[in-house]
Design a protein around this motif. Structure first.
Motif, mmCIF file in Angstrom:
data_model
loop_
_atom_site.group_PDB
_atom_site.id
_atom_site.type_symbol
_atom_site.label_atom_id
_atom_site.label_comp_id
_atom_site.label_asym_id
_atom_site.label_seq_id
_atom_site.Cartn_x
_atom_site.Cartn_y
_atom_site.Cartn_z
ATOM 1 N N GLY A 242 60.487 28.794 33.650
ATOM 2 C CA GLY A 242 61.804 28.329 33.221
ATOM 3 C C GLY A 242 62.817 28.297 34.347
ATOM 4 O O GLY A 242 64.019 28.477 34.115
ATOM 5 N N THR A 243 62.347 28.062 35.572
ATOM 6 C CA THR A 243 63.237 28.089 36.738
ATOM 7 C C THR A 243 63.195 26.760 37.488
ATOM 8 O O THR A 243 62.212 26.013 37.398
ATOM 9 N N ILE A 244 64.266 26.498 38.237
ATOM 10 C CA ILE A 244 64.346 25.313 39.089
ATOM 11 C C ILE A 244 63.772 25.677 40.461
ATOM 12 O O ILE A 244 64.291 26.564 41.148
ATOM 13 N N VAL A 245 62.691 25.010 40.842
ATOM 14 C CA VAL A 245 62.037 25.298 42.118
ATOM 15 C C VAL A 245 62.777 24.638 43.270
ATOM 16 O O VAL A 245 62.940 25.225 44.347
ATOM 17 N N ALA A 246 63.229 23.414 43.088
ATOM 18 C CA ALA A 246 63.951 22.687 44.134
ATOM 19 C C ALA A 246 64.929 21.732 43.444
ATOM 20 O O ALA A 246 64.708 21.288 42.324
ATOM 21 N N GLU A 247 66.016 21.428 44.141
ATOM 22 C CA GLU A 247 67.021 20.539 43.565
ATOM 23 C C GLU A 247 67.671 19.724 44.684
ATOM 24 O O GLU A 247 67.993 20.255 45.754
ATOM 25 N N LYS A 248 67.835 18.443 44.445
ATOM 26 C CA LYS A 248 68.526 17.553 45.377
ATOM 27 C C LYS A 248 69.711 16.929 44.651
ATOM 28 O O LYS A 248 69.539 16.144 43.724
ATOM 29 N N ASP A 285 60.567 14.798 50.519
ATOM 30 C CA ASP A 285 59.643 15.892 50.788
ATOM 31 C C ASP A 285 60.279 17.175 50.273
ATOM 32 O O ASP A 285 61.415 17.508 50.637
ATOM 33 N N LEU A 286 59.571 17.910 49.413
ATOM 34 C CA LEU A 286 60.145 19.119 48.818
ATOM 35 C C LEU A 286 60.443 20.195 49.847
ATOM 36 O O LEU A 286 61.254 21.092 49.591
ATOM 37 N N GLU A 287 59.809 20.128 51.012
ATOM 38 C CA GLU A 287 60.081 21.118 52.056
ATOM 39 C C GLU A 287 61.435 20.899 52.711
ATOM 40 O O GLU A 287 62.010 21.837 53.271
#
Length: 525
Positions: A242-248, A285-287
């Motif tokens: 239930g968490t946000i791993v990455a956000e743009k 790219d998620l990195e």
């Protein structure tokens, strides 16, 4: 002649300019060349992909496509059926047609009509070609079981009704690898994940999106999903935590709807609008989400761009609602990462678009994609083909693809397991073309090896005087000793075993030769 002296400076200047220009092209010993020539055209096996609509009699005619103002595809396709959201009075409905039922569709053809409000989205289960889910303005999600040969009467009773949203449900998508796991997103900005087998709510993701959710896309193994939101942010979410791993934030500056999809390698492809309302494509790219890996501007049309992604070939097809074209791009590891391939253009605009899974394509015709374009009153299949001269199975176009078998059960996924899709080979679906059928000559080849002049004694001999090796072996009931019969039977069995071994070896050799021929004709060797 004084007038020549006026012309001489001009001629001198022209001569000097010419020599300077040519000096850049003529190599000077000991000096590096000023200009190097290189290939401008990028090599790609998909550079010549072309789209072709089917004939009129192969379309689905007289269909009243839904007029709901919602940025959905309005169409879902699998190897058995095509489903289309249609106009309906007193609630929502969608058609389910077997793929072979083309031509004019009767107005009295039965529909799936259990919702009390207009249907906004539908999606076929990837692990059962007879199960489809639908989301509606009546705030419910319904899952339907379609009979083997299609509908013969209106279907009003769903297998299960999922109630949990407080506003209309606009997005429905199945988990790619876990059986019976379904995701729904509503206009209440809530994402719900269900276990359809038990009709229970597995996860409720509330508070992660402050505004309307435009799109949801699972990763290839189903461990995460990405969303595009009206607040212009793209989020990658782990549903089990239930968490946000990455956000743009502000992935696209424009205020119009955008879309985000997961690619096979974990990158994210988005479509949206610039601040000047120009339509854009971007690769992330998620990195490092600070800047996009690639960004392209297309045009200044108003229709939202719907992306369709083929993970086997890394080709993205982009269709705009209200457009009359399909653009396709290849995603690669080298800059500029998003490579434009071509555009399919037709005369009429599209109201929606269906996308056939890879296992439903005709691999013997080098078909790599098939769309189902919705017009105002019909559905028109469009076939994307890679031109190839060879009739053999094309291994490079058809790597192993996701099959209908689920990699795990819903309970295993909830327990924390993660698995990629179960891959299947499309070689079994390959049907050789009729031009390669074996043609048997009816002439008697045994007569070709005989000498031209036959001795008279041999010519007058009765047919029984044929060589002993061509005569049939004696039957078991004839007067022969048991040892002779047993010896002959053993010899026959040995010869049969040797023939089987030879046939197997020759079959393997033919397969290797066909693969080598395919590589040669495709320019891989």
């Amino acid at each position: 002649m004084p007038h020549l002296w006026h012309v001489w400076p001009c001629c001198t200047a022209l001569l000097v300019a010419t020599l300077v220009a040519v000096s850049h092209l003529i190599p000077v010993p000991g000096c590096a060349p000023a200009m190097s020539f290189r290939k401008v055209v990028r090599q790609s096996k998909f550079r010549h992909v072309f789209g072709q609509p089917v004939k009129t009699e192969q379309c689905y005619d007289d269909i009243r496509v839904s007029r709901v103002t919602w940025d959905s595809t309005f169409c879902a396709v699998n190897p058995a059926f095509v489903a289309i959201i249609v106009e309906a009075s007193g609630g929502g409905a969608f058609l389910v047609l077997p793929l072979h039922k083309t031509g004019r569709i009767d107005k009295s053809y039965p529909t799936v009509c259990g919702h009390t409000g207009p249907i906004l989205d539908i999606d076929w289960c990837p692990h059962n070609d007879h199960v489809i889910a639908s989301g509606s303005e009546d705030c419910t999600v319904m899952v339907w079981q379609i009979p083997e040969n299609g509908l013969t009467q209106p279907l009003t009773e769903p297998v299960v009704v999922l109630e949990g949203h407080s506003k209309r449900v606009g997005i429905i998508t199945w988990h790619p690898t876990a059986r019976n796991v379904l995701l729904s997103a509503g206009c209440d900005n809530v994402v719900l994940i269900w276990n359809v087998g038990t009709a229970e709510e597995l996860y409720r993701l509330d508070g992660l999106h402050p505004d309307l959710i435009y799109s949801v896309s699972w990763s290839r193994d189903g461990s995460r999903f990405c969303t595009a939101c009206k607040d212009k942010s793209v989020r990658v979410i782990d549903p089990r935590r239930g968490t946000i791993v990455a956000e743009k934030e502000r992935a696209h500056e424009g205020a119009r709807p955008m879309r985000a999809i997961f690619l096979a390698d974990g990158k994210i492809f988005t479509t949206g609008f610039s601040r000047m309302s120009e339509r854009q494509l971007a690769l992330w790219d998620l990195e490092n989400l600070e800047e996009p890996m690639g960004l392209q501007e297309l045009d200044s049309s108003n229709g939202a761009l719907l992306p369709f992604y083929d993970p086997d070939t890394n080709v993205v097809y982009v269709c705009g609602k209200g457009d009359s074209s399909i653009r396709y791009f290849e995603i690669t590891e080298e800059p500029p990462y998003i490579h434009f391939l071509n555009t399919f253009t037709s005369k009429e605009p599209q109201r929606g678009m269906g996308w056939m899974p890879k296992r439903g394509l005709d691999v013997s015709k080098c078909e790599i994609a098939r769309f189902y374009k919705l017009h105002e009153r019909k559905c028109e299949p469009i076939i994307m083909t890679v031109p190839r001269k060879s009739d053999l199975f094309q291994d490079d176009l058809y790597p192993d693809t996701a099959g209908p078998e689920a990699a795990m059960e819903a309970e295993e996924w909830v327990a924390g397991q993660t698995a990629g899709p179960v891959l299947v080979s499309l070689r079994q679906a390959y049907v050789p073309s009729k031009q390669r059928d074996l043609k048997v000559s009816r002439r008697n080849v045994l007569n070709e090896g005989r000498p031209a002049a036959t001795p008279p004694a041999a010519a007058t001999a009765p047919p029984a005087a044929a060589p002993a090796r061509l005569s049939a072996p004696p039957a078991l009931g004839t007067a022969t000793t048991g040892s002779t019969a047993g010896g002959r039977l053993e010899e026959v069995l040995q010869e049969v075993a040797a023939l089987r071994l030879l046939v197997t070896e020759q079959g393997q050799r033919i397969s290797r030769l066909e693969e080598q021929l395919s590589r040669l004709e495709n320019g891989h060797v």
